[in-house]
Design a protein around this motif. Structure first.
Motif, PDB file in Angstrom:
ATOM      1  N   MET A  68       0.732  -1.306   0.040  1.00 62.50           N
ATOM      2  CA  MET A  68       0.112  -0.344   0.137  1.00 62.50           C
ATOM      3  C   MET A  68       0.628   1.612  -0.174  1.00 62.50           C
ATOM      4  O   MET A  68       2.561   1.302   0.617  1.00 62.50           O
ATOM      5  N   PHE A  69       0.892   2.060  -0.898  1.00 64.81           N
ATOM      6  CA  PHE A  69       1.613   3.696  -0.841  1.00 64.81           C
ATOM      7  C   PHE A  69       0.647   4.917  -0.140  1.00 64.81           C
ATOM      8  O   PHE A  69      -0.829   4.817   0.197  1.00 64.81           O
ATOM      9  N   LEU A  70       1.068   5.343   0.646  1.00 62.80           N
ATOM     10  CA  LEU A  70       0.941   6.990   1.287  1.00 62.80           C
ATOM     11  C   LEU A  70       2.082   7.965   0.896  1.00 62.80           C
ATOM     12  O   LEU A  70       2.745   7.739  -0.387  1.00 62.80           O
ATOM     13  N   LYS A  71       1.308   9.270   0.887  1.00 67.87           N
ATOM     14  CA  LYS A  71       2.025  10.010   0.998  1.00 67.87           C
ATOM     15  C   LYS A  71       2.346  10.784   1.844  1.00 67.87           C
ATOM     16  O   LYS A  71       1.607  11.021   2.762  1.00 67.87           O
ATOM     17  N   ASP A  72       3.499  11.221   1.656  1.00 65.46           N
ATOM     18  CA  ASP A  72       4.100  11.923   3.368  1.00 65.46           C
ATOM     19  C   ASP A  72       3.916  13.605   2.996  1.00 65.46           C
ATOM     20  O   ASP A  72       3.837  14.680   1.666  1.00 65.46           O
ATOM     21  N   LEU A  73       2.691  14.305   3.763  1.00 67.19           N
ATOM     22  CA  LEU A  73       2.302  14.830   4.114  1.00 67.19           C
ATOM     23  C   LEU A  73       3.517  16.571   3.702  1.00 67.19           C
ATOM     24  O   LEU A  73       2.904  17.400   3.568  1.00 67.19           O
ATOM     25  N   GLN A  74       4.757  16.098   4.424  1.00 67.96           N
ATOM     26  CA  GLN A  74       5.693  17.103   4.354  1.00 67.96           C
ATOM     27  C   GLN A  74       6.812  17.315   3.316  1.00 67.96           C
ATOM     28  O   GLN A  74       6.897  18.426   2.803  1.00 67.96           O
ATOM     29  N   THR A  75       6.559  15.499   3.168  1.00 70.00           N
ATOM     30  CA  THR A  75       7.643  15.779   1.772  1.00 70.00           C
ATOM     31  C   THR A  75       6.700  15.666   0.163  1.00 70.00           C
ATOM     32  O   THR A  75       6.870  16.144  -1.287  1.00 70.00           O
ATOM     33  N   GLY A  76       5.827  15.067  -0.087  1.00 74.33           N
ATOM     34  CA  GLY A  76       4.742  15.040  -0.976  1.00 74.33           C
ATOM     35  C   GLY A  76       5.080  13.662  -1.012  1.00 74.33           C
ATOM     36  O   GLY A  76       4.808  13.287  -2.684  1.00 74.33           O
ATOM     37  N   ALA A  77       6.482  12.952  -1.020  1.00 80.16           N
ATOM     38  CA  ALA A  77       6.814  11.305  -1.158  1.00 80.16           C
ATOM     39  C   ALA A  77       5.503  10.760  -1.223  1.00 80.16           C
ATOM     40  O   ALA A  77       4.714  11.267  -0.075  1.00 80.16           O
ATOM     41  N   LEU A  78       6.016   9.253  -1.785  1.00 82.22           N
ATOM     42  CA  LEU A  78       4.814   8.705  -1.432  1.00 82.22           C
ATOM     43  C   LEU A  78       5.717   7.824  -1.022  1.00 82.22           C
ATOM     44  O   LEU A  78       7.417   7.286  -0.899  1.00 82.22           O
ATOM     45  N   VAL A  79       5.229   6.647   0.016  1.00 82.16           N
ATOM     46  CA  VAL A  79       5.426   5.581   1.347  1.00 82.16           C
ATOM     47  C   VAL A  79       5.532   4.744   0.835  1.00 82.16           C
ATOM     48  O   VAL A  79       3.822   4.164   1.026  1.00 82.16           O
ATOM     49  N   LYS A  80       5.963   3.896   0.847  1.00 81.86           N
ATOM     50  CA  LYS A  80       5.410   2.002   0.571  1.00 81.86           C
ATOM     51  C   LYS A  80       5.732   1.305   1.877  1.00 81.86           C
ATOM     52  O   LYS A  80       6.329   1.324   2.773  1.00 81.86           O
ATOM     53  N   ILE A  81       4.879   1.486   2.116  1.00 80.80           N
ATOM     54  CA  ILE A  81       3.842   1.164   3.623  1.00 80.80           C
ATOM     55  C   ILE A  81       4.440  -0.777   3.721  1.00 80.80           C
ATOM     56  O   ILE A  81       3.857  -1.160   3.264  1.00 80.80           O
ATOM     57  N   THR A  82       5.336  -0.961   4.667  1.00 77.04           N
ATOM     58  CA  THR A  82       5.637  -2.644   5.072  1.00 77.04           C
ATOM     59  C   THR A  82       4.905  -2.922   5.610  1.00 77.04           C
ATOM     60  O   THR A  82       5.135  -4.105   5.738  1.00 77.04           O
ATOM     61  N   GLN A  83       4.369  -2.997   6.896  1.00 75.04           N
ATOM     62  CA  GLN A  83       3.979  -2.993   7.359  1.00 75.04           C
ATOM     63  C   GLN A  83       2.381  -2.643   7.935  1.00 75.04           C
ATOM     64  O   GLN A  83       1.623  -2.241   8.826  1.00 75.04           O
ATOM     65  N   VAL A  84       1.521  -3.513   7.226  1.00 72.80           N
ATOM     66  CA  VAL A  84       0.210  -3.040   7.158  1.00 72.80           C
ATOM     67  C   VAL A  84      -0.682  -3.154   7.606  1.00 72.80           C
ATOM     68  O   VAL A  84      -1.495  -2.277   8.637  1.00 72.80           O
ATOM     69  N   GLU A  85      -1.074  -3.590   8.608  1.00 66.64           N
ATOM     70  CA  GLU A  85      -1.155  -4.344   9.636  1.00 66.64           C
ATOM     71  C   GLU A  85      -1.378  -3.067  10.744  1.00 66.64           C
ATOM     72  O   GLU A  85      -1.968  -2.647  12.104  1.00 66.64           O
ATOM     73  N   ASP A  86      -0.440  -2.291  10.723  1.00 58.68           N
ATOM     74  CA  ASP A  86       0.541  -1.569  11.848  1.00 58.68           C
ATOM     75  C   ASP A  86      -0.559  -0.169  11.718  1.00 58.68           C
ATOM     76  O   ASP A  86      -0.485   0.453  12.421  1.00 58.68           O
ATOM     77  N   LEU A  87      -0.420   0.048  10.153  1.00 58.67           N
ATOM     78  CA  LEU A  87      -1.565   0.869   9.762  1.00 58.67           C
ATOM     79  C   LEU A  87      -2.768   1.125  10.481  1.00 58.67           C
ATOM     80  O   LEU A  87      -3.454   2.102  10.803  1.00 58.67           O
ATOM     81  N   ALA A  88      -3.509  -0.172  10.215  1.00 59.74           N
ATOM     82  CA  ALA A  88      -4.760  -0.308  11.082  1.00 59.74           C
ATOM     83  C   ALA A  88      -4.593   0.287  12.369  1.00 59.74           C
ATOM     84  O   ALA A  88      -5.656  -0.308  13.329  1.00 59.74           O
ATOM     85  N   ASN A  89      -3.811  -0.273  12.965  1.00 59.36           N
ATOM     86  CA  ASN A  89      -3.684  -0.775  14.604  1.00 59.36           C
ATOM     87  C   ASN A  89      -3.724   0.732  15.035  1.00 59.36           C
ATOM     88  O   ASN A  89      -2.853   1.395  15.007  1.00 59.36           O
ATOM     89  N   PRO A  90      -4.921   1.745  15.654  1.00 54.29           N
ATOM     90  CA  PRO A  90      -4.631   2.818  16.030  1.00 54.29           C
ATOM     91  C   PRO A  90      -3.576   3.038  17.754  1.00 54.29           C
ATOM     92  O   PRO A  90      -3.489   3.953  17.599  1.00 54.29           O
TER      93      PRO A  90
END
Length: 73
Positions: free
Chosen positions: A1-23
């Motif tokens: 999954m790719f997200l965008k870094d708000l500070q740089t505008g660069a794309l970030v490939k998320i390597t641990q998607v399960e941590d992304l949904a963990n609040p």
């Protein structure tokens, strides 16, 4: 999954998607997509990431108490 870094505008490939949904986790491991060589994994603050479209991440991914806070509003 790719997200965008708000500070740089660069794309970030998320390597641990399960941590992304963990609040409970405020950071997620990913690889910055810059240049031709794959970058080493780095921790990114979830609050500083968005979807590539610019849409914010869901509150349920960022705040473990989002349901409690919504019911008290």
């Amino acid at each position: 999954m790719f997200l965008k870094d708000l500070q740089t505008g660069a794309l970030v490939k998320i390597t641990q998607v399960e941590d992304l949904a963990n609040p409970v986790r405020s950071q997620v491991k990913g690889r910055l997509q810059a240049g031709e060589e794959e970058q080493p994994p780095t921790n990114f603050d979830k609050a500083k990431l968005s979807f590539p479209s610019g849409e914010s991440l869901p509150q349920c991914w960022l705040n473990a108490d989002y349901r409690f806070e919504q019911s008290n509003s």
